[in-house]
Scaffold this active site. Sequence first.
Site, PDB file in Angstrom:
ATOM      1  N   LYS A   1       0.841  -1.204   0.000  1.00 39.68           N
ATOM      2  CA  LYS A   1       0.000   0.000   0.000  1.00 39.68           C
ATOM      3  C   LYS A   1       0.873   1.249   0.000  1.00 39.68           C
ATOM      4  O   LYS A   1       1.890   1.311   0.687  1.00 39.68           O
ATOM      5  CB  LYS A   1      -0.901  -0.036   1.241  1.00 39.68           C
ATOM      6  CG  LYS A   1      -1.967   1.051   1.296  1.00 39.68           C
ATOM      7  CD  LYS A   1      -2.843   0.847   2.534  1.00 39.68           C
ATOM      8  CE  LYS A   1      -3.911   1.907   2.678  1.00 39.68           C
ATOM      9  NZ  LYS A   1      -4.710   1.719   3.914  1.00 39.68           N
TER      10      LYS A   1
ATOM     11  N   SER B   1      -9.692   2.140   3.115  1.00 38.48           N
ATOM     12  CA  SER B   1      -8.872   2.885   2.185  1.00 38.48           C
ATOM     13  C   SER B   1      -7.972   2.003   1.324  1.00 38.48           C
ATOM     14  O   SER B   1      -7.542   2.401   0.257  1.00 38.48           O
ATOM     15  CB  SER B   1      -7.986   3.887   2.953  1.00 38.48           C
ATOM     16  OG  SER B   1      -7.085   3.181   3.799  1.00 38.48           O
TER      17      SER B   1
ATOM     18  N   SER C   1      -9.543  -0.424   7.205  1.00 42.24           N
ATOM     19  CA  SER C   1      -9.045  -0.318   5.825  1.00 42.24           C
ATOM     20  C   SER C   1      -8.363  -1.553   5.261  1.00 42.24           C
ATOM     21  O   SER C   1      -8.040  -1.589   4.076  1.00 42.24           O
ATOM     22  CB  SER C   1      -8.091   0.868   5.699  1.00 42.24           C
ATOM     23  OG  SER C   1      -8.834   2.054   5.737  1.00 42.24           O
TER      24      SER C   1
HETATM   25  N1  GLN Z   1     -12.718   4.092   6.471  1.00 43.66           N
HETATM   26  C1  GLN Z   1     -12.126   4.509   7.725  1.00 43.66           C
HETATM   27  C2  GLN Z   1     -11.804   5.973   7.675  1.00 43.66           C
HETATM   28  O1  GLN Z   1     -12.126   6.565   6.712  1.00 43.66           O
HETATM   29  C3  GLN Z   1     -10.932   3.675   8.016  1.00 43.66           C
HETATM   30  C4  GLN Z   1      -9.657   4.205   7.499  1.00 43.66           C
HETATM   31  C5  GLN Z   1      -8.496   3.304   7.723  1.00 43.66           C
HETATM   32  O2  GLN Z   1      -8.610   2.239   8.306  1.00 43.66           O
HETATM   33  N2  GLN Z   1      -7.357   3.763   7.290  1.00 43.66           N
HETATM   34  O3  GLN Z   1     -11.250   6.529   8.566  1.00 43.66           O
END
Ligand code: GLN
Length: 512
Positions: free
Chosen positions: A80, A155, A179
Site C-alpha cells: 500500500k 482505504s 481499511s
Molecule cells: N474508512 C475509515 C476511515 O475513513 C478507516 C480508514 C483506515 O482504516 N485507514 O477513517
Amino acid sequence: MTDLTRLTAADLAERLRSGEVTSVEATQAHLDRIAAVDGPVHAFLHINSEEALATAADVDARRAAGEDLHELAGVPIAVKDVVVTKDQVTTAGSKILDGWIPPYDATLVEKLRAAGMPILGKTNMDEFAMGSSTEHSAYGPTRNPWDLDRIPGGSGGGSAAAVAAYEAPLAIGTDTGGSIRQPAAVTGTVGVKPTYGSVSRYGLIALASSLDQAGPCSRTVLDSALLHDVIGGHDPRDSTSLPEPAPSYADAARAGATGDLTGVRVGVVRELGGEGYQPGVRASFEASLDHLRAAGAEVVEVSCPSFSAALAAYYLILPSEASSNLAKFDGMRFGLRVEPAEGPVTAERVMAATRGAGFGPEVKRRIILGTYALSAGYYDAYYGSAQKVRTLIQRDFAAAFEAADVLVSPTAPTTAFRFGEKVDDPMAMYLNDVATIPANLAGIPGLSLPSGLSDDGLPVGFQVLAPARADERLYRVGAALETRLLAAAGGAGVLADAPELETLTDTTEAAR
Ligand code: GLN
C-alpha cells in the site's frame, strides 16, 4: 503450464522451493497480469518491474547456490502506498506527496526485502487512508474486480483488488478503522488487522497513530498468517511496539485447517448485526455460524453496549490525531510546494497555498474537524469524551472475552456499493466501518475472510476478533471456517465465482 498468478502464496512458495518454477518466472507472470488487467482495475499507483525482477533474480541465484532462504523467498507482493519505500515514489494517494521519493524503508519493507520478496509496486488508496471506497484517492479510484462499476472498499482498495484480480498473491494494507478488513470483505479476499503494536509503524505515513496498524492481505487464511509471520515482531524504532517476539501464526492457521474447533467459544456481538445490515450479508453470516457449530464450536451471544458510540468516538479521535500528524505537510519539507498566485511569498502563505492545492476535500474536512475538537475550551467536550468512550469499549471487549474466546460479526454492513453512491455523504461513507472500528479503538486484532456470496452475487466478509496479543486465535478459527466453507462449496473458494476480468473491460469503458 499452470497459471502462476492463480496459485496461493503457500503453493507458489512450495513450487519455488522444489525448483519447479523460478521467482523470475513468478514475478514476470504477475507483472504480465498487471499489464493485462490493471488498466481497468487501477490497483497500482506505481509499478516497480525492474526492482522486482532484480530481487527475483537475486533470490533465484541464492537458491541455486544452495542458500537457506526464507519460506516466502521469491513470492512477489504489493505494498500500500502509505508505506514508505526507499528510492520508490510514495504518495499516500495524495497530490501533496506527488513524486515524493522516501530516503528510507519502513521496517516492514525491510523485513519483506530480508525475506527476499519482490515488491511489485505500490497500491492505490484513499488519500492518507481516509475513506472506505478509494474514491478519495487523488489519482482516481480502484475498481472492484467483481464489478468494475463498484468500489473495492477502502482505504486499502488497491491492495485488496490487486489480490482479488490475481495481480499479486499477497499485499500489505494498513487498518486504522477497517481499511484492511472492509476491502477484504467487499472483494472476496482475506485481510488481517494485527494487535496494535505487533507490527512496526516505523515508516507508515501516520493517519491516527494510536489506531494505525499494518497487516496482510491475501486469498487464503494461511497466506495471511505466513505474511504476518514475516512482518511482525518488536521494533525499537516504534515506541509503541510490543516487546515480545511474535509466535508462528502459520502454525495456528495449519492447526485450524483441520476444521475442528471443539471447545472454542465463539461470541456473536449483538450490536454488530441486525439493523442496517443487508439481508444477504446477514444470511451469509448466519450460515457461517452453522459451520462453526458443525466444527464443534460453542456459539453464544454477547453484548457490547458501548459500541453504539464507537463511530462517534472514532470520528473525534481520528481527526484529532490526523490534524496533528498532517501538519508536517507544509510545502517546506516534502512533496508539493505551491506559491501564492499574488502577494508576498511568506512561509505562512506558501503553506496555505500548498495545503489548499495539495489536500483533497475529505482530508480538509478531517483536519478542520480535528483542529476544532482539540482547541482550547472544546477539548473536554469532544476529544476528552471520546477517550472515555474508548475506555468503555475496551471494557466491553474485556467482558465479552470472558464469555468467548473469539468474537464474530459481519465485517461490513453491505456488499460493494456503486461509485458515487456515498462519496458526497460522509456519514454514509463512515457507516461502512461500523463493525470494524471497535477493534481499532481497543487495539485488538481482527480478521476478515470471505463467507460466500450475498443474494446480489457479491462477496460477504466474516469478521473474527480476538483479545490483544492472541492473534493466533484469528488464524485458527479463520482457517477452520475456511476449510468448512471450501468443503461445502466443493473445494472452490469464493473468488472462483468472480467473473473473468477480461469480460468486464468493455462495459466500463463504455460507462466511463
Ligand atoms: N474508512 C475509515 C476511515 O475513513 C478507516 C480508514 C483506515 O482504516 N485507514 O477513517
